[in-house]
Design a protein around this motif. Structure first.
Motif, PDB file in Angstrom:
ATOM      1  N   ALA A 169       0.833  -1.207   0.000  1.00  0.00           N
ATOM      2  CA  ALA A 169       0.000   0.000   0.000  1.00  0.00           C
ATOM      3  C   ALA A 169       0.870   1.260   0.000  1.00  0.00           C
ATOM      4  CB  ALA A 169      -0.928  -0.002   1.207  1.00  0.00           C
ATOM      5  N   LEU A 170       1.948   1.250   0.775  1.00  0.00           N
ATOM      6  CA  LEU A 170       2.850   2.404   0.812  1.00  0.00           C
ATOM      7  C   LEU A 170       3.412   2.680  -0.582  1.00  0.00           C
ATOM      8  CD1 LEU A 170       5.374   3.440   3.453  1.00  0.00           C
ATOM      9  CD2 LEU A 170       6.173   3.190   1.137  1.00  0.00           C
ATOM     10  N   LYS A 171       3.883   1.623  -1.246  1.00  0.00           N
ATOM     11  CA  LYS A 171       4.462   1.805  -2.580  1.00  0.00           C
ATOM     12  C   LYS A 171       3.421   2.283  -3.586  1.00  0.00           C
ATOM     13  CE  LYS A 171       8.297  -1.392  -1.998  1.00  0.00           C
ATOM     14  NZ  LYS A 171       8.891  -2.671  -2.379  1.00  0.00           N
ATOM     15  N   ALA A 172       2.183   1.817  -3.443  1.00  0.00           N
ATOM     16  CA  ALA A 172       1.138   2.183  -4.397  1.00  0.00           C
ATOM     17  C   ALA A 172       0.586   3.586  -4.158  1.00  0.00           C
ATOM     18  CB  ALA A 172      -0.002   1.168  -4.322  1.00  0.00           C
ATOM     19  N   LEU A 173       0.509   4.013  -2.892  1.00  0.00           N
ATOM     20  CA  LEU A 173      -0.211   5.247  -2.580  1.00  0.00           C
ATOM     21  C   LEU A 173       0.662   6.418  -2.143  1.00  0.00           C
ATOM     22  CD1 LEU A 173      -3.309   3.710  -0.789  1.00  0.00           C
ATOM     23  CD2 LEU A 173      -3.191   4.697  -3.086  1.00  0.00           C
ATOM     24  N   ASN A 174       1.944   6.202  -1.867  1.00  0.00           N
ATOM     25  CA  ASN A 174       2.794   7.325  -1.480  1.00  0.00           C
ATOM     26  C   ASN A 174       2.880   8.289  -2.665  1.00  0.00           C
ATOM     27  OD1 ASN A 174       4.408   8.770   0.308  1.00  0.00           O
ATOM     28  ND2 ASN A 174       6.273   7.836  -0.442  1.00  0.00           N
ATOM     29  N   GLY A 175       2.513   9.542  -2.429  1.00  0.00           N
ATOM     30  CA  GLY A 175       2.498  10.526  -3.503  1.00  0.00           C
ATOM     31  C   GLY A 175       1.149  10.653  -4.201  1.00  0.00           C
ATOM     32  N   PHE A 176       0.162   9.831  -3.803  1.00  0.00           N
ATOM     33  CA  PHE A 176      -1.179   9.905  -4.388  1.00  0.00           C
ATOM     34  C   PHE A 176      -1.762  11.295  -4.150  1.00  0.00           C
ATOM     35  CE2 PHE A 176      -5.772   9.532  -4.051  1.00  0.00           C
ATOM     36  CZ  PHE A 176      -6.099   8.818  -5.202  1.00  0.00           C
ATOM     37  N   LYS A 177      -2.339  11.894  -5.207  1.00  0.00           N
ATOM     38  CA  LYS A 177      -2.901  13.244  -5.092  1.00  0.00           C
ATOM     39  C   LYS A 177      -4.245  13.201  -4.365  1.00  0.00           C
ATOM     40  CE  LYS A 177      -1.051  16.494  -7.693  1.00  0.00           C
ATOM     41  NZ  LYS A 177      -0.585  17.764  -7.241  1.00  0.00           N
ATOM     42  N   LEU A 178      -4.279  13.764  -3.160  1.00  0.00           N
ATOM     43  CA  LEU A 178      -5.515  13.838  -2.382  1.00  0.00           C
ATOM     44  C   LEU A 178      -6.373  15.014  -2.835  1.00  0.00           C
ATOM     45  CD1 LEU A 178      -4.006  13.124   1.129  1.00  0.00           C
ATOM     46  CD2 LEU A 178      -5.467  11.595  -0.192  1.00  0.00           C
ATOM     47  N   THR A 179      -5.710  16.110  -3.193  1.00  0.00           N
ATOM     48  CA  THR A 179      -6.383  17.293  -3.731  1.00  0.00           C
ATOM     49  C   THR A 179      -5.538  17.754  -4.914  1.00  0.00           C
ATOM     50  OG1 THR A 179      -5.158  18.940  -2.444  1.00  0.00           O
ATOM     51  CG2 THR A 179      -7.099  17.972  -1.377  1.00  0.00           C
ATOM     52  N   SER A 180      -5.944  18.824  -5.534  1.00  0.00           N
ATOM     53  CA  SER A 180      -5.174  19.309  -6.689  1.00  0.00           C
ATOM     54  C   SER A 180      -3.768  19.770  -6.301  1.00  0.00           C
ATOM     55  CB  SER A 180      -5.931  20.440  -7.392  1.00  0.00           C
ATOM     56  OG  SER A 180      -6.130  21.512  -6.497  1.00  0.00           O
ATOM     57  N   THR A 181      -3.566  20.094  -5.023  1.00  0.00           N
ATOM     58  CA  THR A 181      -2.258  20.596  -4.596  1.00  0.00           C
ATOM     59  C   THR A 181      -1.583  19.736  -3.525  1.00  0.00           C
ATOM     60  OG1 THR A 181      -3.287  22.024  -2.955  1.00  0.00           O
ATOM     61  CG2 THR A 181      -2.838  22.992  -5.127  1.00  0.00           C
ATOM     62  N   GLU A 182      -2.312  18.810  -2.907  1.00  0.00           N
ATOM     63  CA  GLU A 182      -1.770  18.028  -1.790  1.00  0.00           C
ATOM     64  C   GLU A 182      -1.623  16.560  -2.172  1.00  0.00           C
ATOM     65  OE1 GLU A 182      -0.933  19.282   1.264  1.00  0.00           O
ATOM     66  OE2 GLU A 182      -1.497  21.283   0.630  1.00  0.00           O
ATOM     67  N   ALA A 183      -0.425  16.006  -1.918  1.00  0.00           N
ATOM     68  CA  ALA A 183      -0.165  14.596  -2.179  1.00  0.00           C
ATOM     69  C   ALA A 183       0.015  13.860  -0.843  1.00  0.00           C
ATOM     70  CB  ALA A 183       1.080  14.424  -3.036  1.00  0.00           C
ATOM     71  N   LEU A 184      -0.343  12.587  -0.840  1.00  0.00           N
ATOM     72  CA  LEU A 184      -0.210  11.748   0.333  1.00  0.00           C
ATOM     73  C   LEU A 184       1.270  11.506   0.630  1.00  0.00           C
ATOM     74  CD1 LEU A 184      -2.067  10.255   2.297  1.00  0.00           C
ATOM     75  CD2 LEU A 184      -2.105   8.351   0.702  1.00  0.00           C
ATOM     76  N   LYS A 185       1.691  11.772   1.876  1.00  0.00           N
ATOM     77  CA  LYS A 185       3.081  11.547   2.299  1.00  0.00           C
ATOM     78  C   LYS A 185       3.060  10.411   3.312  1.00  0.00           C
ATOM     79  CE  LYS A 185       4.183  16.426   1.846  1.00  0.00           C
ATOM     80  NZ  LYS A 185       3.062  17.279   2.220  1.00  0.00           N
ATOM     81  N   LEU A 186       3.514   9.238   2.877  1.00  0.00           N
ATOM     82  CA  LEU A 186       3.460   8.045   3.725  1.00  0.00           C
ATOM     83  C   LEU A 186       4.851   7.581   4.144  1.00  0.00           C
ATOM     84  CD1 LEU A 186       0.885   5.863   1.763  1.00  0.00           C
ATOM     85  CD2 LEU A 186       0.497   7.069   3.910  1.00  0.00           C
ATOM     86  N   THR A 187       4.952   7.144   5.371  1.00  0.00           N
ATOM     87  CA  THR A 187       6.133   6.455   5.876  1.00  0.00           C
ATOM     88  C   THR A 187       5.613   5.308   6.748  1.00  0.00           C
ATOM     89  OG1 THR A 187       6.272   7.888   7.821  1.00  0.00           O
ATOM     90  CG2 THR A 187       7.620   8.510   5.923  1.00  0.00           C
ATOM     91  N   TYR A 188       6.528   4.458   7.205  1.00  0.00           N
ATOM     92  CA  TYR A 188       6.131   3.429   8.151  1.00  0.00           C
ATOM     93  C   TYR A 188       5.917   4.064   9.525  1.00  0.00           C
ATOM     94  CZ  TYR A 188       7.575  -0.117   4.804  1.00  0.00           C
ATOM     95  OH  TYR A 188       7.693  -0.912   3.685  1.00  0.00           O
ATOM     96  N   GLY A 189       4.915   3.584  10.238  1.00  0.00           N
ATOM     97  CA  GLY A 189       4.687   4.013  11.602  1.00  0.00           C
ATOM     98  C   GLY A 189       5.363   3.048  12.547  1.00  0.00           C
ATOM     99  N   LYS A 190       5.334   3.387  13.824  1.00  0.00           N
ATOM    100  CA  LYS A 190       5.949   2.519  14.828  1.00  0.00           C
ATOM    101  C   LYS A 190       4.955   1.439  15.243  1.00  0.00           C
ATOM    102  CE  LYS A 190       9.079   5.971  16.690  1.00  0.00           C
ATOM    103  NZ  LYS A 190       8.840   7.042  15.759  1.00  0.00           N
ATOM    104  N   ASN A 191       5.469   0.242  15.507  1.00  0.00           N
ATOM    105  CA  ASN A 191       4.604  -0.864  15.977  1.00  0.00           C
ATOM    106  C   ASN A 191       4.093  -0.609  17.374  1.00  0.00           C
ATOM    107  OD1 ASN A 191       4.432  -2.628  13.836  1.00  0.00           O
ATOM    108  ND2 ASN A 191       6.382  -3.583  14.309  1.00  0.00           N
TER     109      ASN A 191
END
Length: 88
Positions: free
Chosen positions: A66-88
């Motif tokens: 999911a991270l590889k597929a959605l990191n950088g996905f455009k949520l709005t015309s100007t905002e992209a999804l910024k994903l990293t791993y979270g802590k367990n």
């Protein structure tokens, strides 16, 4: 400093949790859930405070896909999804 925190997050070891930062205010849990539930292993989205979201998967390999597929996905015309791993 905030920049050091961002670097630390980017270097977080792989986990079953994804961390989204700078989430636009107009994005709510339901909208993010609709996006992430397309991926196998999706469990839930939590938004503890505006701008931050945690997305849980059944295991790390599913979260990684999911991270590889959605990191950088455009949520709005100007905002992209910024994903990293979270802590367990």
């Amino acid at each position: 400093p905030p920049a050091a925190a961002a670097v630390a997050e980017a270097l977080a070891p792989p986990s079953k949790f994804l961390f989204a930062q700078d989430v636009p205010a107009e994005c709510n849990e339901m909208m993010l859930a609709m996006l992430f539930r397309q991926h196998v292993g999706y469990k839930e989205v939590r938004i503890p405070r505006p701008g931050l979201a945690f997305i849980e998967f059944e295991d790390e390999p599913h979260a990684t896909l999911a991270l590889k597929a959605l990191n950088g996905f455009k949520l709005t015309s100007t905002e992209a999804l910024k994903l990293t791993y979270g802590k367990n």
